[in-house]
Scaffold this active site. Structure first.
Site, PDB file in Angstrom:
ATOM      1  CG  ASP A 192      -8.267  -3.385  -4.200  1.00 27.75           C
ATOM      2  OD1 ASP A 192      -7.763  -2.119  -3.886  1.00 27.75           O
ATOM      3  OD2 ASP A 192      -8.799  -2.676  -5.689  1.00 27.75           O
ATOM      4  CG  ASP A 224     -11.964  -8.811  11.112  1.00 30.04           C
ATOM      5  OD1 ASP A 224     -12.793  -8.191  10.257  1.00 30.04           O
ATOM      6  OD2 ASP A 224     -11.725  -8.393  12.376  1.00 30.04           O
ATOM      7  CG  HIS A 233      -5.517   0.427  -4.977  1.00 31.56           C
ATOM      8  ND1 HIS A 233      -6.451  -0.885  -5.458  1.00 31.56           N
ATOM      9  CD2 HIS A 233      -4.877   0.749  -6.244  1.00 31.56           C
ATOM     10  CE1 HIS A 233      -5.842  -0.989  -6.601  1.00 31.56           C
ATOM     11  NE2 HIS A 233      -5.453  -0.133  -6.667  1.00 31.56           N
ATOM     12  CG  ASN A 325      -0.603  -0.172 -13.901  1.00 35.19           C
ATOM     13  OD1 ASN A 325      -1.425  -0.273 -14.513  1.00 35.19           O
ATOM     14  ND2 ASN A 325      -0.494   1.070 -12.579  1.00 35.19           N
ATOM     15  CB  VAL A 339      -9.938 -12.782 -16.115  1.00 33.07           C
ATOM     16  CG1 VAL A 339      -9.844 -11.483 -15.213  1.00 33.07           C
ATOM     17  CG2 VAL A 339     -10.181 -13.354 -15.154  1.00 33.07           C
ATOM     18  CG  ASP A 362     -10.686 -10.584 -22.747  1.00 34.76           C
ATOM     19  OD1 ASP A 362     -10.792 -10.926 -24.106  1.00 34.76           O
ATOM     20  OD2 ASP A 362      -9.844 -10.778 -21.375  1.00 34.76           O
TER      21      ASP A 362
END
Length: 615
Positions: A192, A224, A233, A325, A339, A362
């Site tokens: 993220d 790094d 977020h 979304n 996934v 799912d």
């Protein structure tokens, strides 16, 4: 992802039919004083988000109204012990007076309470006479009050002040799930914008992540090891997964015993590329992540992204991603093969209007006004707050946290983890059965944790009984004077190595307590507390352990039954892994089954030898 059906629920339900149950409710708390809403924007969307929508960044809106949930009222009579009453007699009554009281009402008080420090007595009453007896007792001057005897149990209720605003934790059954697992030994990677996991330069570790362990991560934006969150977020997502819980600060997390791995692939504006995300997934899997959360998405079905996902699942990682979304079709990687794609629901289990839907979903999970801590001011100047955000980005980490809970119980095969979550999901009715909107249903972390615990306990108990009978028969064939296994010095070690000496503990005490968690585990599961990666090698579940004990203690006759018990328990545990089919091994399923069967056979031979030898 799909997996064959697990052990039928009906078989395992009998194991704990009389177990005590309680509903844990979170404490109410005050609302955060600050929010990330930019008053200059009418839509309530933070300007830093609205200006930063990239191909792999999922926009997040902030809700301004909170939702509180109330646990279901199960009724106080459901906790009563059938046919039992409690009588609180006057404090000035002595033992003869208590006997006289019992005789007058035709009762028999529990003998151990006839010389009590208080005058509270327990008596058995025919079910049809309960109301009459209680009524007459309440009118007797020797009785202060009488009432049905009721069960109680320990219950873990976090003291985080914002827990009352986290309707989403109640909705997935997190308080109940914590009685069975908190995700110890599981590492969850958050691919993220980074996580507020460390004090470094202008960045600081989140105050409500202080008790959460963060392992080394990587920053693909700057190249790094400092994957600090300069956007907000990622820290919010990470909080849902493993926010420090019961620390008197802020909010709670689904799997607060798990470790967080920060992998930064999105910059401070929220932009990222499929290449960076793919690298992040691979890096996380190669560095020990057991669950990978992807609260990001875009419309391209990238082959480089799919290949990275395939690599992660081949390494034994569970990959969870937001559906998107768009209000339309599911984005990628949410819709990618391998996934667990997650859509977003509101407090009434209705699909959020913004949530993507259709093929690729799912599971569904809460994604409206999800309250967690995050950073502000780009992570600088110690700026923190606890906003409630909307988005499938907020739904996905609920599923990732639940996956960590299940893996912490020993379900280490990725397909089996998804199967456990799907089977336990709360089905929502709709015109098409809900599959396009909710997948298998709305996440129920409590049901998943309870079901897995039942399955494991039942299967291991059955395996232990069968193996004990087999070994006892084999020992008698070798020596008619062989020791019987029906003795405590055999049975207690066998239980400790098989299902766990206190396998029933989660129904009595919350496993959120570390020592309850230790007591509830079989010996072979203790390495899970170190890490799932270690457990996959089964260092405590093999014939070497009882063989070493035999080599050291065989010369002492009194130790042989205990060694035999550990051998039988270890063998039963190994056979249960084969029967359950939910464990992952470092060399594949066939190698794992062969290893378990071979070592179980050796354990049986060691046990027979220890029981049969009487000299």
């Amino acid at each position: 992802m799909r997996t064959p059906a697990a052990l039928p629920t009906a078989l395992v339900a009998t194991l704990v039919a009389s177990a005590l149950v309680v509903t844990a409710s979170a404490a109410s708390a005050q609302r955060p004083e600050r929010s990330l809403v930019d008053p200059s924007r009418a839509g309530g969307v933070p300007s830093t988000y609205a200006d930063a929508l990239g191909p792999l960044y999922e926009p997040v809106a902030i809700a301004t109204e909170g939702f509180l949930s109330t646990p279901a009222d199960l009724g106080e009579t459901s906790w009563d012990v059938p046919g039992q009453i409690v009588v609180d007699a006057r404090d000035d009554l002595d033992a003869p007076d208590l006997l006289s009281l019992a005789t007058d009402f035709g009762l028999s008080f529990t003998p151990t309470r006839l010389e009590p420090t208080t005058k509270i007595q327990i008596a058995t009453v025919p079910m049809g006479d309960m109301a009459s007896v209680l009524g007459r007792l309440s009118r007797d001057p020797r009785v202060e009050f009488a009432e049905p005897l009721a069960r109680v149990r320990a219950s873990f209720v976090p003291n985080d002040p914002l827990a009352g605003e986290q309707w989403h934790m109640e909705r997935i059954g997190a308080p109940r799930a914590w009685d069975f697992s908190v995700g110890r030994g599981v590492t969850v990677a958050v691919v993220d914008t980074g996580i507020a996991c460390e004090d470094h330069g202008p960045f600081m570790k989140g105050t409500d992540l202080a008790a959460t362990e963060c392992v080394a991560g990587w920053n693909f934006v700057t190249g790094d090891e400092h994957a600090n969150d300069d956007q907000g977020h990622g820290t919010h997502v990470a909080g849902t997964i493993a926010q420090s819980t019961n620390n008197g600060i802020g909010a709670s997390g689904v799997a607060f015993g798990a470790r967080l791995m920060p992998v930064k692939v999105l910059n401070e504006s929220g932009w990222g590329t499929t290449a960076d995300v793919a690298d992040g997934i691979r890096w996380a899997a190669d560095h020990g992540a057991h669950v990978i959360n992807l609260s990001l998405g875009g419309p391209r079905n990238s082959k480089v992204l799919q290949k990275a996902i395939d690599h992660a699942t081949s390494m034994g990682a569970v990959v969870v991603a937001a559906a998107g979304n768009t209000g339309g079709s599911v984005q990628f990687p949410g819709a990618s093969d391998g996934v667990i794609g997650v859509s977003a629901t509101d407090p009434g289990d209705k699909l959020a209007s913004f949530s993507s839907r259709g093929e690729g979903v799912d599971l569904a999970a809460p994604g409206v006004k999800v309250v967690q801590q995050t950073v502000c001011n780009k992570g600088r100047n110690k700026c923190e707050q606890f906003p409630g955000w909307n988005g499938t980005s907020m739904a996905s980490p609920h599923v990732a946290g639940a996956a960590a809970l299940v893996m912490g119980l020993g379900v280490t095969d990725p397909a089996a983890v998804e199967d456990a979550l799907r089977k336990s999901a709360r089905v929502v009715d709709s015109s098409d059965g809900g599959k396009r909107l909710y997948g298998a249903g709305v996440l129920d972390a409590a049901e998943a944790a309870v079901a897995v615990t039942k399955q494991h306990a039942f299967t291991r108990l059955v395996a232990l009984v069968l193996m004990t009978a087999f070994v006892a028969r084999a020992a008698r064939k070798k020596n008619k004077d062989a020791k019987s296994p029906l003795r405590l010095d055999f049975l207690l070690p066998a239980l400790a190595a098989g299902p766990g000496l206190f396998f029933f503990a989660p129904w009595l005490l919350p496993r959120a307590d570390f020592w309850v968690d230790v007591a509830a585990r079989p010996i072979a599961d203790l390495d899970l507390l170190v890490g799932v990666s270690l457990h996959r090698f089964l260092p405590l579940a093999n014939a070497f352990v009882p063989f070493a004990l035999t080599a050291v203690g065989f010369g002492m006759k009194r130790l042989r039954p205990a060694i035999a018990g550990i051998s039988v328990g270890t063998g039963a545990y190994l056979l249960s892994l084969v029967a359950l089919g939910d464990a992952g091994g470092p060399f594949g399923r066939v190698a794992l089954v062969a290893w378990c069967v071979l070592n179980a056979a050796i354990c049986a031979w060691i046990a027979r030898t220890n029981l049969a030898e009487t000299r």
